[in-house]
Scaffold this motif. Structure first.
Motif, short mmCIF file in Angstrom:
data_model
loop_
_atom_site.label_atom_id
_atom_site.label_comp_id
_atom_site.label_asym_id
_atom_site.label_seq_id
_atom_site.Cartn_x
_atom_site.Cartn_y
_atom_site.Cartn_z
N ILE A 166 0.84 -1.19 0.00
CA ILE A 166 0.00 0.00 0.00
C ILE A 166 0.88 1.25 0.00
O ILE A 166 0.61 2.21 -0.71
CB ILE A 166 -0.95 -0.03 1.22
CG1 ILE A 166 -2.05 -1.04 0.95
CG2 ILE A 166 -1.53 1.34 1.50
CD1 ILE A 166 -3.11 -1.09 1.99
N ILE A 168 4.05 1.38 -1.05
CA ILE A 168 4.76 1.46 -2.33
C ILE A 168 3.83 2.01 -3.40
O ILE A 168 4.20 2.87 -4.19
CB ILE A 168 5.31 0.07 -2.73
CG1 ILE A 168 6.28 -0.43 -1.67
CG2 ILE A 168 6.00 0.14 -4.08
CD1 ILE A 168 6.84 -1.81 -1.93
N ALA A 169 2.58 1.51 -3.39
CA ALA A 169 1.60 1.99 -4.36
C ALA A 169 1.42 3.50 -4.22
O ALA A 169 1.35 4.22 -5.22
CB ALA A 169 0.27 1.27 -4.17
N GLY A 170 1.37 3.98 -2.99
CA GLY A 170 1.20 5.42 -2.77
C GLY A 170 2.37 6.22 -3.32
O GLY A 170 2.18 7.23 -3.99
N GLN A 172 4.38 5.25 -5.65
CA GLN A 172 4.30 5.10 -7.10
C GLN A 172 3.24 6.04 -7.69
O GLN A 172 3.39 6.54 -8.79
CB GLN A 172 3.93 3.66 -7.39
CG GLN A 172 4.77 2.95 -8.37
CD GLN A 172 6.21 2.71 -8.02
OE1 GLN A 172 6.51 1.89 -7.36
NE2 GLN A 172 7.15 3.38 -8.51
N PHE B 80 0.18 -4.31 -8.60
CA PHE B 80 0.83 -5.26 -7.71
C PHE B 80 0.08 -6.59 -7.69
O PHE B 80 -1.10 -6.64 -7.98
CB PHE B 80 0.85 -4.70 -6.29
CG PHE B 80 1.64 -3.44 -6.15
CD1 PHE B 80 2.96 -3.48 -5.77
CD2 PHE B 80 1.07 -2.22 -6.43
CE1 PHE B 80 3.70 -2.33 -5.66
CE2 PHE B 80 1.80 -1.05 -6.33
CZ PHE B 80 3.12 -1.12 -5.94
N ALA B 84 -2.89 -4.01 -3.90
CA ALA B 84 -2.54 -2.87 -3.05
C ALA B 84 -3.50 -1.70 -3.20
O ALA B 84 -3.11 -0.56 -3.28
CB ALA B 84 -1.10 -2.41 -3.33
N TYR B 86 -6.25 0.92 -1.76
CA TYR B 86 -6.36 1.56 -0.46
C TYR B 86 -7.70 1.17 0.15
O TYR B 86 -8.75 1.58 -0.35
CB TYR B 86 -6.22 3.07 -0.60
CG TYR B 86 -5.03 3.46 -1.46
CD1 TYR B 86 -3.78 2.88 -1.22
CD2 TYR B 86 -5.14 4.37 -2.50
CE1 TYR B 86 -2.69 3.21 -2.00
CE2 TYR B 86 -4.04 4.70 -3.28
CZ TYR B 86 -2.83 4.11 -3.03
OH TYR B 86 -1.75 4.42 -3.80
N PHE B 97 -6.73 8.76 -6.77
CA PHE B 97 -5.65 9.17 -5.86
C PHE B 97 -4.43 9.78 -6.58
O PHE B 97 -3.98 10.86 -6.22
CB PHE B 97 -5.23 7.99 -4.97
CG PHE B 97 -4.24 8.36 -3.91
CD1 PHE B 97 -4.65 9.07 -2.79
CD2 PHE B 97 -2.90 8.02 -4.02
CE1 PHE B 97 -3.73 9.42 -1.81
CE2 PHE B 97 -1.98 8.37 -3.05
CZ PHE B 97 -2.41 9.06 -1.94
#
Lengths: 274, 347
Positions: A166, A168-170, A172, B80, B84, B86, B97
């Motif tokens: 989560i 890493i996704a943010g 990215q 991913f 992943a 939120y 986002f």
């Protein structure tokens, strides 16, 4: 039916076992509203006399409302500070590549295991030197500091359950590390924040030894110190008054439990449903 | 945009995870990094995305050197394995986002989200949270989130690993369709050869931190560079028989197999025969007994224990052509076999 009978028997046993507590609690309430003739426990008239502390200041004591306000301030401030520091420090220890991370982690654990009372003389001296003795700010800082190891460790545990992906996704998605923490990670640990906040407020409300030693002056007294003052005074010993003040003292905590019952249950149940 | 890795190396502590890797992904191309777990494919992906620091070498995206650029500034979309998403946000806010972070105005962002949702056919799901979505739906939301900002590069880390077989088949086609329609350069990391072969323009096979071969799927299947590559592609996998170079060909068991290649006489070689190339009708016959017969509906799968001490698999369409325990002399076409030297290199 045997099932029904069994649960009835169990209930009965539990009832008998907890009878002393129930009777004591009942008398706490009854005694605060009534008077009984000498030599008996059975009250014979209703009176609000024991609750007079609410509208008149008792001789030699601060106003109950000052003490109440102080207690709210103390509990609220320690709760807020503790949550603020634990939520950031816990994150740093859980996720950031800090120098001396292992040392801090170990240190926090050792501090947590350290009994508070052994530190009280040192703390007293520190407050004296810094001029924080007999101030609310002083006790708030001390209380927060002593609860921090638990808070940090608890929050670290909650952060550890948030998936790395989560974050890493943010990153990215273009968010800074701070935004990731604030917008993506913090919402995942809300149950932890709520638990820590509630625990800390209740704990602050109940705290006696620190305010007693570090802030005994009457205008910064909290309720627990006020209450203890009532029975330490041998010349004006009034047990009914003590019970009434005691009842007044536990009321807010009881209220918190009643309001947040479901919330607390879900916290202790480990649920993370926002 | 075109991605280029030059002499890229990555270590974790003392362990070299990727060493001296060179790779070019052309604009609009989809390439697979295929390999067993621990081969460094995911590390490579995250070095391109900016999560892992590059120890040595250079990475460029669209001609721009991004080697030292933080992940936030690379404009790379990542999907991913665990999606992943939120969990506290609706699908709409999840997809939005990256736009919100870039400070895009609300109305424009909503338009972009709706457009993406249209493309991925998730319009009716936008107000739901990830917990209320199925795996396939979450996958689509994750793809939308990666693509909504029009990334220069789309990176897919085992995107289908958590889906059931049926959905996987659908999503393979879907991801490829969307990648084509948005004309996004993409890298797919996977350990599933079927995924790599069916979805990508080219495949880069990795083994212990090195790229072993880069080629288009069909070419790689027909002309693998080594036994490692040959074993990785095809299901059921290729099987090998010991062979030795002799006058005018190869000796395999009792059979003399014509072979135009050259190798020193009497060196130990091996030949690889794929299951579809082995059956009752091949010109080079080998004696053995049928050890297993499996029906896969459209075709039958056989395992034959050869007298020379190896097992070959065969796939044949239609009804069963042999029973378990039956002695057979099945064969293969020497034009289709692959010959490898002692080190596993193809000759």
């Amino acid at each position: 039916m045997p099932n029904r009978l069994r649960s009835l028997m169990i209930l009965g046993l539990i009832g008998i076992a907890s009878l002393p507590l129930i009777v004591m609690l009942a008398f706490l309430v009854i005694d605060s509203f009534s008077a009984s003739p000498p030599g008996t426990l059975i009250p014979d008239r209703f009176t609000l006399e024991h609750w007079r502390f609410l509208w008149q200041t008792l001789p030699g004591r601060p106003s109950i409302w000052t003490a109440t306000a102080n207690t709210f301030l103390f509990a609220g401030a320690t709760g807020t500070l503790l949550v603020a520091i634990s939520s950031t420090a816990g994150y740093a220890l859980a996720r950031l590549d800090l120098p001396f991370r292992a040392f801090f982690l170990g240190g926090v654990l050792v501090m947590h295991a350290f009994p508070t009372v052994t530190l009280i003389i040192a703390i007293f001296l520190v407050l004296q030197v810094t001029g924080l003795y007999n101030t609310l700010a002083g006790v708030v800082l001390v209380k927060t500091a002593l609860n921090l190891p638990l808070g940090i460790w608890l929050m670290k545990g909650f952060y550890d359950t948030v998936p790395w992906e989560i974050e890493i996704a943010g990153v990215q998605d273009g968010a800074s590390r701070f935004t990731v923490w604030r917008k993506l990670v913090l919402p995942q640990v809300r149950p932890g924040l709520a638990a820590l906040g509630l625990f800390s407020v209740i704990d602050g409300w109940n705290e006696f030894i620190l305010p007693q030693v570090l802030a005994p002056r009457s205008d910064v007294q909290v309720l627990s110190v006020y209450l203890a003052g009532l029975i330490s005074d041998d010349s004006r010993f009034d047990f009914h008054l003590f019970k009434a003040v005691g009842l007044f003292y536990v009321l807010p905590v009881t209220l918190i439990y009643m309001i947040f019952q479901n919330r607390l249950m879900s916290i202790y149940g480990g649920g993370t449903k926002g | 945009m075109r991605i280029e890795l030059q002499h890229f190396s990555k270590r974790f502590g003392d362990t070299v995870v990727v060493s001296d890797m060179n790779l070019v992904v052309e604009e609009g191309e989809m390439i697979a990094l295929l390999g067993p777990s621990g081969c460094g494919k995911t590390t490579t992906l995250f070095a391109i995305s900016g999560v892992h620091r590059v120890d040595e070498g250079r990475i460029t995206i669209g001609g721009r050197d991004v080697t030292r650029l933080p992940a936030q500034k690379r404009n790379v979309g990542v999907v991913f394995q665990s999606y992943a998403l939120y969990p506290h946000m609706t699908a709409r806010r999840n997809i939005g986002f990256p736009l919100a972070i870039r400070g895009m105005e609300r109305r424009a962002a909503d338009r972009a989200i709706d457009e993406m949702a249209e493309l991925l056919e998730i319009r009716p799901l936008l107000e739901r949270r990830p917990g209320e979505l199925s795996g396939g739906q979450q996958q689509r939301v994750a793809l939308a989130r990666a693509l909504v900002r029009r990334p220069d590069v789309l990176l897919l880390d085992e995107p289908l690993a958590n889906l059931d077989a049926r959905l996987r088949l659908d999503m393979r086609g879907e991801i490829r369709r969307i990648q084509r329609e948005t004309h996004t350069t993409a890298i797919l990391v996977t350990h599933d050869q079927v995924e790599a072969m069916s979805m990508c323009d080219r495949i880069a096979i990795m083994d212990r931190g090195r790229v072993v071969q880069i080629a288009a799927p069909a070419e790689m299947y027909e002309r693998p560079a080594s036994r490692f590559v040959a074993s990785f592609l095809g299901s059921p996998p290729i099987a090998y028989l010991p062979a030795a170079a002799t006058e005018g060909g190869l000796r395999v068991g009792d059979a003399l197999v014509p072979w135009a290649g050259t190798a020193p006489r009497d060196t130990p070689l091996s030949i690889g025969v794929r299951p579809e190339d082995f059956g009752p009708d091949g010109p080079i016959r080998l004696a053995g007994t049928v050890a297993a017969v499996e029906s896969h509906g459209r075709e039958m799968l056989y395992a034959v224990d050869l007298a020379l001490g190896a097992r070959l698999r065969a796939i044949q369409p239609g009804i069963a052509r042999a029973r378990i325990g039956e002695a057979v002399a099945w064969g293969f076409d020497p034009a289709r076999m692959l010959v490898f030297d002692g080190e596993g290199r193809r000759l």
